[in-house]
Enzyme design. Sequence first.
Site, PDB file in Angstrom:
ATOM      1  N   SER A 215      -9.133   6.763  -8.025  1.00  0.00           N
ATOM      2  CA  SER A 215     -10.720   5.855  -7.265  1.00  0.00           C
ATOM      3  C   SER A 215     -12.150   6.824  -6.387  1.00  0.00           C
ATOM      4  CB  SER A 215      -9.789   5.020  -6.117  1.00  0.00           C
ATOM      5  OG  SER A 215     -10.965   3.882  -5.681  1.00  0.00           O
TER       6      SER A 215
ATOM      7  N   THR B  31     -13.015  -1.093  -4.292  1.00  0.00           N
ATOM      8  CA  THR B  31     -11.855  -0.894  -3.574  1.00  0.00           C
ATOM      9  C   THR B  31     -11.335  -0.073  -3.935  1.00  0.00           C
ATOM     10  OG1 THR B  31     -10.767  -1.675  -1.759  1.00  0.00           O
ATOM     11  CG2 THR B  31     -10.435  -2.462  -4.344  1.00  0.00           C
ATOM     12  N   GLU B  32     -11.524   0.677  -2.444  1.00  0.00           N
ATOM     13  CA  GLU B  32     -10.168   2.385  -3.024  1.00  0.00           C
ATOM     14  C   GLU B  32      -9.465   2.685  -2.984  1.00  0.00           C
ATOM     15  OE1 GLU B  32     -12.547   1.440  -0.287  1.00  0.00           O
ATOM     16  OE2 GLU B  32     -12.297   2.309   1.190  1.00  0.00           O
ATOM     17  N   ASN B  33      -8.349   0.960  -2.690  1.00  0.00           N
ATOM     18  CA  ASN B  33      -6.886   1.697  -3.210  1.00  0.00           C
ATOM     19  C   ASN B  33      -7.091   1.210  -3.959  1.00  0.00           C
ATOM     20  OD1 ASN B  33      -7.763  -1.199  -2.139  1.00  0.00           O
ATOM     21  ND2 ASN B  33      -5.643  -2.139  -2.238  1.00  0.00           N
TER      22      ASN B  33
END
Lengths: 228, 228, 214, 214
Positions: free
Chosen positions: C92, C51-53
Amino acid sequence: MAMIQHEITDALSCVKSGDTILVGGFGLIGAPLTLIEALTEKDVKDLTIVSNNLGESGKGLGKLLNQNKIKKGIGSYFTSNRDVGDKYQNGEIELELLPQGTLAESLRAGGAGLGGYYTTTGVGTDLAKGKEEREIDGVQYILEKAIRADVALIRAHKADTLGNLIYYKTARNFNPLMATAAKTVIVEVDEIVEAGELDPEAIVTPFIFVDTIVEAKQVLTKKGVVSK
Amino acid sequence: MAMIQHEITDALSCVKSGDTILVGGFGLIGAPLTLIEALTEKDVKDLTIVSNNLGESGKGLGKLLNQNKIKKGIGSYFTSNRDVGDKYQNGEIELELLPQGTLAESLRAGGAGLGGYYTTTGVGTDLAKGKEEREIDGVQYILEKAIRADVALIRAHKADTLGNLIYYKTARNFNPLMATAAKTVIVEVDEIVEAGELDPEAIVTPFIFVDTIVEAKQVLTKKGVVSK
Amino acid sequence: MTVQLNKTEMQHMIAKRVAQELKGPCTVNLGIGIPTLVAEHMTDDHIYLHTENGLLGVTDVDDESVDPNLVNAGKLPVGEAVGASFFNSSDSFAMIRGGHVDVAILGALQVDEHGIIANWAVPGKNIMGVGGAMDLLVGAKKVFVTMSHTSKDGSPKLLKECTYPITSTRQVDMIFTELAAFKVADGNLVLVDLMPGVTLEEVREKTEASFTIE
Amino acid sequence: MTVQLNKTEMQHMIAKRVAQELKGPCTVNLGIGIPTLVAEHMTDDHIYLHTENGLLGVTDVDDESVDPNLVNAGKLPVGEAVGASFFNSSDSFAMIRGGHVDVAILGALQVDEHGIIANWAVPGKNIMGVGGAMDLLVGAKKVFVTMSHTSKDGSPKLLKECTYPITSTRQVDMIFTELAAFKVADGNLVLVDLMPGVTLEEVREKTEASFTIE
């Protein structure tokens, strides 16, 4: 998602003549000495080696150099191995000298999918020759390009069975950057632990970057490089 | 080398009208809620806020927005607060929308002393309009500029007395990047520990980036934002 | 005749179909909406979610264990897998843009007949969020798109050309709707299969984009 | 007449003089050679040492505790201070280039009369290492240079213009030799003080660069 490989020769099966290879370490500190040793035993030539130094005389990458397997070296401090200078004067090797921060940043850019970046380092010096210069918000910068490679040979302290990595003190240096910037990433480690044993907040290299793990057989000790 | 400040108002004494302020967090997660609250109580205006979102409606940066203290927002996802759209349509705020990866990378570049970088993200889209495009080794990139600011307001999990920081799970997000890219860096933390208590291998933000530390009074819990 | 499914059932049907395309080991990034549901239908143990966070190794979480500071890109609570790792936003997106994520599954507002998508802006509307969509489109090795086949007013979303601003010039690899699955081959849409009970005529009727049949 | 010091004593004398200029709290990066010796003469407790190979919080180490994987930029064994942190090479140089290191202390081969230095290459010689010198020169808030006042053959190293390739267009802040300390003010060399027993005449004789006196 990394594969644990017990035969070091097999780990290097992807390496071929003409490849560009990233090699971790600051001198011998944090260098993948086991993988370098295996590379010296492999029949390859015309390699481009990206590494801060080309080892020391007859040690680490210095061995590979003396086998005339290196066509070109890209690094920041070749002075640590006097053989490099001799080969350069004899026209036996090409060299590209980069400021250490630029070497590190270009590897990061390569791993991060960037094409290049504008840095202040080197502006107005001989190392800026042939590089595009431009002013941004009143400051002079030069354009440096990203570095990407076929293979990265790196060293970490511990890997878990998925391939997550942590490093040890100043042996970290270029290794985490190189882990991101090559098609195939091969890492030697002191120890392999179960997935879940490394602290998720402290993992430096997540496993998606790592292809193959081997256990280190050559270790740097107080008494120099020792076989385990 | 950071100063521990017990009065939050004093911690924000450097903030003035017209400043560009980096604010950590992904929505409310990892946002410096205590410092934002203090900022809403301060008599400043015409702020440029760099943050992934401008909070939620009436929460976090959403409060500051509703006070009309924000002249311009730079972020990647303003949709999370419907008030932003309304103010934009009424010409009450300028907005600069960046892809999330570009926002993160521009902050890193700002902190790393770079002028800008070439990225593939956004090439050929409306967000590339007015940006320089160029081909490097057969790939199209656009130039994105570094972001630097006057002040960064960030949130970490623990600080030691020197100012070294570690973060907590996905509350890390933009905070470590923003810690590098502002003249003055103010951080709120859950806990302050003695120097030496954080693992040197796991420190995410070394103390040289941090100016002021305060203890968090506003905390995100399962039940929403709670005063401690 | 198709059995009428409610919205949630339809979304799960699409998510399940997408899950069939995922073979481990691989790393997958799930967008907001239908893509998030794909996780519930994955059958291979060696699929890792990014997940990009800032988390690699996303799992689901039970209500008891919800942690407000452990969320996915949609800000929904998640859990962490064995072997998970946390990282900052630039690291990320370096993973994403640098080509280290195998598959991205995204929602879309429109898709053109070459697989170009629009999913971040509607002219004249207050949708002012791009998030990580543009980064995922340039960086992920494969991109899968999920969406309802038509808009609420019944108009096609698979168009000759997108009328909304495009997200990337990169063509996606596959598109999944409640009617059919398409792939993009040599830059053109190819119908791969129909969902249960759906006829080719229905798909043709509700699709503006040209497509061939596999 | 100056008392004749051996090389080590002379180097320590220079290092001690530099140390007087360091007031904490500040972060200092020490180069190879004389700069490394500065650490032994620092009197302020709030000076933190940064080494570009990836450590903030360098201390000295006794022979017993030497760890071959814990070294400074000169690859010499060091220790770690309370509150130290380790980081990779790009993060380390991001600190340097980004202006987060207060002082860099470097060696030099030549310095011109405006404070421009040359310290990484000698035409025709096998010195093919630049290391972190160029990064430190553009990034450190202050740069101090230490060197012997003259070359082995007695020729001046403080020159009108460098004959070796320059390291940066940035002028350094201070220069320390066994004869004198100089600062660079408004782009010109200013003699700040003489080392014990050194006469102004001796400095003038051994210096090609013009300088004024404070």
